[in-house]
Design a protein around this motif. Structure first.
Motif, PDB file in Angstrom:
ATOM      1  N   THR A  51       0.831  -1.207   0.000  1.00  0.00           N
ATOM      2  CA  THR A  51       0.000   0.000   0.000  1.00  0.00           C
ATOM      3  C   THR A  51       0.859   1.247   0.000  1.00  0.00           C
ATOM      4  O   THR A  51       0.632   2.181  -0.776  1.00  0.00           O
ATOM      5  N   THR A  55       0.393   3.802  -2.975  1.00  0.00           N
ATOM      6  CA  THR A  55      -0.349   5.052  -2.759  1.00  0.00           C
ATOM      7  C   THR A  55       0.558   6.277  -2.852  1.00  0.00           C
ATOM      8  O   THR A  55       0.110   7.334  -3.271  1.00  0.00           O
ATOM      9  N   TYR A  59      -0.511   9.425  -5.015  1.00  0.00           N
ATOM     10  CA  TYR A  59      -0.797  10.702  -4.362  1.00  0.00           C
ATOM     11  C   TYR A  59       0.076  11.817  -4.926  1.00  0.00           C
ATOM     12  O   TYR A  59      -0.401  12.885  -5.295  1.00  0.00           O
ATOM     13  N   GLN A  72      -8.464  12.281  -2.008  1.00  0.00           N
ATOM     14  CA  GLN A  72      -7.538  11.259  -1.515  1.00  0.00           C
ATOM     15  C   GLN A  72      -8.235  10.100  -0.810  1.00  0.00           C
ATOM     16  O   GLN A  72      -7.819   8.952  -0.979  1.00  0.00           O
ATOM     17  N   PHE A  76      -7.652   6.430  -2.099  1.00  0.00           N
ATOM     18  CA  PHE A  76      -6.928   5.474  -1.265  1.00  0.00           C
ATOM     19  C   PHE A  76      -7.728   4.206  -1.035  1.00  0.00           C
ATOM     20  O   PHE A  76      -7.208   3.104  -1.125  1.00  0.00           O
ATOM     21  N   LEU A  79      -7.842   2.107  -4.108  1.00  0.00           N
ATOM     22  CA  LEU A  79      -6.536   1.483  -4.338  1.00  0.00           C
ATOM     23  C   LEU A  79      -6.316   0.303  -3.414  1.00  0.00           C
ATOM     24  O   LEU A  79      -5.851  -0.758  -3.841  1.00  0.00           O
ATOM     25  N   ALA A 119      -1.806   5.045   4.985  1.00  0.00           N
ATOM     26  CA  ALA A 119      -1.739   5.952   3.836  1.00  0.00           C
ATOM     27  C   ALA A 119      -1.947   7.400   4.276  1.00  0.00           C
ATOM     28  O   ALA A 119      -1.254   8.312   3.798  1.00  0.00           O
TER      29      ALA A 119
END
Lengths: 192, 210
Positions: A51, A55, A59, A72, A76, A79, A119
């Protein structure tokens, strides 16, 4: 040096489970047997490292670049869900033995708040790419450590004479409280 | 018929307040229960944010329940919830900056609060809009009250204050620092669950006798 700091801080001092209360659901739910706890911990560590690795570029190079950072949370969570799904499919194809060990835990990881928390903290603390990956891995190690210790204690607790209202989740949380107290002792590590 | 309907709506609302009270009975949504309850105000703000998201997601999900294919429902719900959380987060940041700062990353973490997805799965996708609203209000208010109870105990023992007002002069009372630390959260939560278990086992024992 900073990388070692991040590792110690995320795995011991600011343990996600015991100081940020992230990932309590699996911590309470899957910690009744040491073997299950270890497998859950390993699966989570794996997903967390991935992750962080995925991420961060999304991002930095997509959300920030095109000025849509407010998306976001949505980005996230999609994802993470997609990642867990892919990992599950890959493991099922490549290693059936591992799949049998981890299979039922993988879908649970999507709703593990520790992964999303990871994240979010990564963005909040503006880590670099390498730092993020170390942070993700260390957080997973910390989670594994906490859940493994808890499962060991709970296996012993099965033979203890606990008052009825305290049985089950209640005593687990109180034990977690004591573990959190013990982990506070690690806070001295970082100042030295 | 109308009377019957009113009764069932009231039932859906009421069950969230004791019978299914979220963190103690269902043991869902434990992260925010532990993390933001170091004062009553934080607990209240978190409860309200969760109530808003829960209400929104229950309404939307029960309204679209006939059009979502079962295979993709979880993904669809998560996207709806994430959008609502983004709205709640921006609202808090715009109108209550100190609260938003105190809650920090726990507002976005409402996305993975199992209560919301849990109610969507267990209730909203099977029921029409009106009972879903009652369900969301009941569970949301029960959750807020639970958070405030936790906050009450921890704030009064940890700071000797309530709603940020000093109640007990420091000369009479040494604050229990442990209560505002993470360890205190676990201890208070565990004890409260035990108390809820005890009360309900007494109640059901009485019901057996009668």
């Amino acid at each position: 040096m900073k990388l070692i700091m991040i590792f110690i801080s995320a795995s011991l001092i600011n343990n996600f489970v015991l100081t940020y209360f992230l990932g309590i659901c699996p911590f309470v739910g899957v910690s009744n047997k040491t073997e299950n706890a270890l497998n859950m911990g390993l699966a989570t560590t794996f997903v967390m490292t991935l992750t962080a690795a995925v991420t961060w570029p999304v991002y930095t190079y997509i959300l920030v670049k095109y000025n849509v950072a407010f998306l976001q949370y949505v980005a996230f969570i999609i994802l993470i869900a997609a990642l867990v799904q892919l990992v599950e499919m890959y493991i099922r194809k490549s290693s059936p033995a591992l799949y049998r060990a981890l299979g039922i835990y993988l879908p649970l990881i999507t709703t593990n708040c520790a992964v999303l928390g990871l994240a979010l903290f990564m963005v909040l603390r503006s880590y670099s790419y390498i730092e993020s990956i170390i942070f993700g891995f260390a957080t997973g190690v910390g989670f594994t450590l906490a859940i493994l210790m808890m499962s060991g204690i709970r296996e012993e607790l099965e033979f203890a004479d606990i008052p009825k209202p305290f049985q089950g989740i209640s005593i687990t949380l109180i034990v977690a409280g004591m573990m959190a107290l013990a982990f506070m002792g690690f806070a001295g590590l970082i100042r030295g | 018929m109308a009377e019957n309907n009113g009764y069932s709506l009231w039932y859906e609302f009421k069950k969230g307040l004791w019978q299914d009270i979220p963190p103690f009975r269902l043991v869902l949504g434990t992260c925010p229960t532990l993390a933001v309850t170091n004062s009553v105000i934080n607990g209240f703000a978190m409860g309200m944010a969760t109530l808003f998201v829960l209400l929104g997601s229950n309404i939307i999900i029960s309204a679209i329940r006939k059009y979502v294919a079962p295979q993709v429902r979880i993904a669809a719900y998560v996207v709806i919830i994430a959008l609502l959380v983004t709205v709640a987060d921006m609202f808090l940041a715009a109108f209550f900056p100190p609260v938003s700062k105190a809650l920090g990353p726990y507002v976005p973490l409402i996305v993975v609060n199992c209560i919301i997805l849990g109610r969507a799965e267990a209730f909203a996708q099977k029921n029409p809009v009106a009972p879903s609203i009652a369900d969301a209000l009941g569970i949301g208010i029960g959750f807020t009250l639970s958070l405030m109870t936790m906050g009450f105990i921890r704030e009064i023992l940890g700071f000797g204050s309530l709603f940020n007002i000093k109640l007990i002069p420091p000369s009479l009372f040494e604050p229990w620092i442990v209560m505002i630390l993470p360890a205190g959260a676990f201890l208070v939560f565990g004890t409260l669950i035990a108390i809820v278990n005890y009360i309900s086992s007494r109640k059901s024992a009485e019901a057996d006798k009668a």
